[in-house]
Design an enzyme around this catalytic site. Structure first.
Site, PDB file in Angstrom:
ATOM      1  N   LYS A  77      49.808  38.098  45.080  1.00  0.00           N
ATOM      2  CA  LYS A  77      48.672  37.250  44.686  1.00  0.00           C
ATOM      3  C   LYS A  77      48.684  36.022  45.582  1.00  0.00           C
ATOM      4  CE  LYS A  77      45.421  37.149  41.475  1.00  0.00           C
ATOM      5  NZ  LYS A  77      44.734  38.311  40.883  1.00  0.00           N
TER       6      LYS A  77
HETATM    7  P1  NAD Z   1      34.548  34.786  38.768  1.00  0.00           P
HETATM    8  O1  NAD Z   1      34.942  33.508  39.423  1.00  0.00           O
HETATM    9  O2  NAD Z   1      33.587  35.673  39.451  1.00  0.00           O
HETATM   10  O3  NAD Z   1      33.999  34.521  37.290  1.00  0.00           O
HETATM   11  C1  NAD Z   1      34.700  33.783  36.340  1.00  0.00           C
HETATM   12  C2  NAD Z   1      33.775  33.506  35.150  1.00  0.00           C
HETATM   13  O4  NAD Z   1      34.540  32.854  34.125  1.00  0.00           O
HETATM   14  C3  NAD Z   1      32.612  32.574  35.464  1.00  0.00           C
HETATM   15  O5  NAD Z   1      31.489  32.966  34.698  1.00  0.00           O
HETATM   16  C4  NAD Z   1      33.120  31.210  34.976  1.00  0.00           C
HETATM   17  O6  NAD Z   1      32.076  30.312  34.633  1.00  0.00           O
HETATM   18  C5  NAD Z   1      33.873  31.639  33.742  1.00  0.00           C
HETATM   19  N1  NAD Z   1      34.896  30.670  33.314  1.00  0.00           N
HETATM   20  C6  NAD Z   1      35.740  29.956  34.096  1.00  0.00           C
HETATM   21  N2  NAD Z   1      36.494  29.153  33.331  1.00  0.00           N
HETATM   22  C7  NAD Z   1      36.128  29.386  32.035  1.00  0.00           C
HETATM   23  C8  NAD Z   1      36.541  28.863  30.792  1.00  0.00           C
HETATM   24  N3  NAD Z   1      37.507  27.959  30.714  1.00  0.00           N
HETATM   25  N4  NAD Z   1      35.937  29.332  29.679  1.00  0.00           N
HETATM   26  C9  NAD Z   1      34.968  30.266  29.745  1.00  0.00           C
HETATM   27  N5  NAD Z   1      34.522  30.795  30.897  1.00  0.00           N
HETATM   28  C10 NAD Z   1      35.104  30.364  32.035  1.00  0.00           C
HETATM   29  O7  NAD Z   1      35.952  35.545  38.517  1.00  0.00           O
HETATM   30  P2  NAD Z   1      36.179  37.092  38.263  1.00  0.00           P
HETATM   31  O8  NAD Z   1      36.486  37.753  39.551  1.00  0.00           O
HETATM   32  O9  NAD Z   1      35.101  37.618  37.377  1.00  0.00           O
HETATM   33  O10 NAD Z   1      37.564  37.076  37.467  1.00  0.00           O
HETATM   34  C11 NAD Z   1      37.627  36.852  36.071  1.00  0.00           C
HETATM   35  C12 NAD Z   1      38.988  37.304  35.589  1.00  0.00           C
HETATM   36  O11 NAD Z   1      39.161  38.693  35.875  1.00  0.00           O
HETATM   37  C13 NAD Z   1      40.185  36.604  36.225  1.00  0.00           C
HETATM   38  O12 NAD Z   1      41.221  36.513  35.270  1.00  0.00           O
HETATM   39  C14 NAD Z   1      40.591  37.553  37.324  1.00  0.00           C
HETATM   40  O13 NAD Z   1      41.956  37.399  37.696  1.00  0.00           O
HETATM   41  C15 NAD Z   1      40.347  38.871  36.636  1.00  0.00           C
HETATM   42  N6  NAD Z   1      40.191  40.013  37.519  1.00  0.00           N
HETATM   43  C16 NAD Z   1      39.225  40.022  38.480  1.00  0.00           C
HETATM   44  C17 NAD Z   1      39.068  41.144  39.276  1.00  0.00           C
HETATM   45  C18 NAD Z   1      37.966  41.265  40.305  1.00  0.00           C
HETATM   46  O14 NAD Z   1      37.830  42.342  40.871  1.00  0.00           O
HETATM   47  N7  NAD Z   1      37.179  40.244  40.533  1.00  0.00           N
HETATM   48  C19 NAD Z   1      39.932  42.238  39.116  1.00  0.00           C
HETATM   49  C20 NAD Z   1      40.889  42.198  38.116  1.00  0.00           C
HETATM   50  C21 NAD Z   1      40.999  41.076  37.327  1.00  0.00           C
END
Ligand code: NAD
Length: 433
Positions: free
Chosen positions: A123
């Protein structure tokens, strides 16, 4: 199990497991400790798996658009590379620190093993609020960060992908910086790239599609289909928004969503395509017409069949977990449930489909993208969707079978499968003196 004794660790050994008492790393280590106990791993192996293999900590100077200079901290951690190159996202957030990145790298190790990818876990992150900087500033930060971590990454070493606060444009900058420095184009150094430069069809929606596959598999155990359930989703980013879209397409009632600015509720279901347009226009779900405004806390406590936390870690803790009224929690985010939160959900009979299984769809299609880039031969969307569905359902079935056989939670079962596969790789490879 072979014994790898750690006889005399130096005083500053990163294996000082007692040194981190709370937060994502403490939670990740506590999960590992439980799996180690169930699997009866010896202490040397346990300590090896609790500790990152390689870590790099870099300082990134940015000349801002107004000419001033600001410094940021950046990290890349390879938790374990015994099953193959490191694989894991790159996170831009003002909350990023080394312990968070260590925890997320560890989760990636187990996740890749659970869905049988030939990868270890890694990571990266930069402590920056990406919303506060222009695109050209973010490009300069990304290129400098990439240059600083160059010795650690590469298509056979460690392959970054998008995560919180980064996207396919960020990956294009990482790939370009790496390729220019090496002197030729190397698409397989990152995944989650734009299609035009070697990305994969289906990658932008892969994590969300995987979340929906595991959700469907979990509710099917009680005879339900996606069209039968109501869902609340925290986070309307890459994971949450596409999960909402796929669920709505398949007939689920998506009654609640939220982002960092607030949430929405509509009992008979939100119009998800219209919500996409609203978010595109305004940058948030807030003020979407025809829905009630709710807080993030209220969203987590909605009376729904399924709750999908898809934002940040630690949101389901002692306080919030006791208010969850969903029957299933499907963890789209990494580490959304604290150790204490997990115990409360278990006590209350809430079924948790754990992050290391539920959100593995992203890394599965990242793997497909890497395979395609290495072969310079691209697959159709139908092939990708079919292979993703296969892996996710196989992953769920392996985990659910073990959970049933051993009478343990899905999280413990997933961890046991992941940890056991990694420990076996260490055993087979042996310990280099
Ligand atoms: P992103 O940045 O695209 O979206 C994050 C979302 O969460 C946004 O809508 C943001 O406004 C919201 N957010 C942020 N802080 C917040 C809070 N305190 N309360 C409520 N909402 C909040 O990120 P993403 O890629 O969608 O990732 C989200 C999660 O999924 C993370 O934990 C990431 O590690 C995990 N993840 C992502 C992927 C991927 O392919 N993008 C894969 C596996 C896991």
């Amino acid at each position: 199990m072979t014994t790898f004794p750690v006889d005399d660790p130096p005083a500053t050994a990163p294996t000082d497991l007692a040194g981190v008492r709370s937060g994502p790393l403490a939670d990740a280590r506590a999960q590992l400790a439980k799996a180690a106990q169930i699997l009866e791993l010896d202490e040397g192996m346990h300590q090896m798996l609790a500790t990152s293999r390689r870590e790099i900590n870099v300082t990134i100077p940015l000349r801002r658009d107004d000419g001033t200079v600001e410094l940021f901290s950046g990290y890349r951690v390879q938790h374990n590379v015994s099953r193959g190159p490191g694989k894991g996202g790159l996170r831009y957030s003002k909350h990023v620190d080394l312990d968070e990145i260590r925890a997320l790298a560890m989760l990636m190790t187990w996740k890749c093993a659970i869905v049988e990818l030939p990868y270890g876990g890694a990571k990266g992150g930069v402590t920056i609020d990406p919303r506060a900087y222009s695109a050209t500033e973010l490009e300069r930060v990304t290129r400098r960060y990439t240059s600083e971590i160059m010795p650690m990454i590469g298509p056979e070493r460690d392959i970054p992908a998008p995560d919180l606060g980064t996207d396919e444009r960020t990956m294009a900058w990482v790939m370009d910086t790496y390729s220019v420095n090496k002197g030729y184009t190397i698409p397989a150094v990152v995944t989650g790239k734009p299609l035009e430069i070697g990305g994969s069809l289906g990658r932008p929606t892969a994590t969300s599609a995987g979340v929906v596959h595991t959700l469907a598999a979990a509710i099917a155990e009680r005879g339900l289909h996606v069209k039968d359930v109501s869902v609340a989703i925290q986070g309307f980013g890459k994971v949450g928004a596409h999960a909402a879209a796929i669920l709505a397409e398949q007939g689920a009632r998506v009654v609640g969503v939220s982002d960092e600015f607030g949430g929405l509720f509509r009992a008979d279901g939100l119009d998800v395509p219209a919500l996409f347009e609203h978010v595109e226009r305004t940058g948030s779900v807030v003020d979407f017409p025809g829905a009630d405004a709710i807080s993030n806390e209220e969203l987590l406590a909605l009376e729904v069949d399924v709750l999908v936390p898809a934002a940040v870690e630690g949101v389901l803790d002692e306080q919030t977990a006791s208010k969850v009224r969903a029957t299933w929690v499907v963890e789209g985010a990494n580490g959304p449930t604290t150790g204490a939160g997990d115990a409360i959900l278990a006590e209350r009979g809430v079924v948790v489909v754990p992050d290391i299984l539920a959100n593995a769809g992203g890394v599965v299609v990242s793997y497909f993208e890497w395979v395609q880039a290495n072969q310079a031969y691209w697959w159709t969307l139908a092939e990708i969707e079919e292979k993703l569905a296969e892996r996710m359902h196989k992953g769920y079935a392996d985990v659910a079978d073990l959970a049933r056989r051993e009478n343990i939670s899905l999280r413990d079962a997933a961890l046991c499968i992941g940890v056991r596969r990694v420990a076996e790789a260490h055993e087979i490879r042996g310990l280099y003196p």
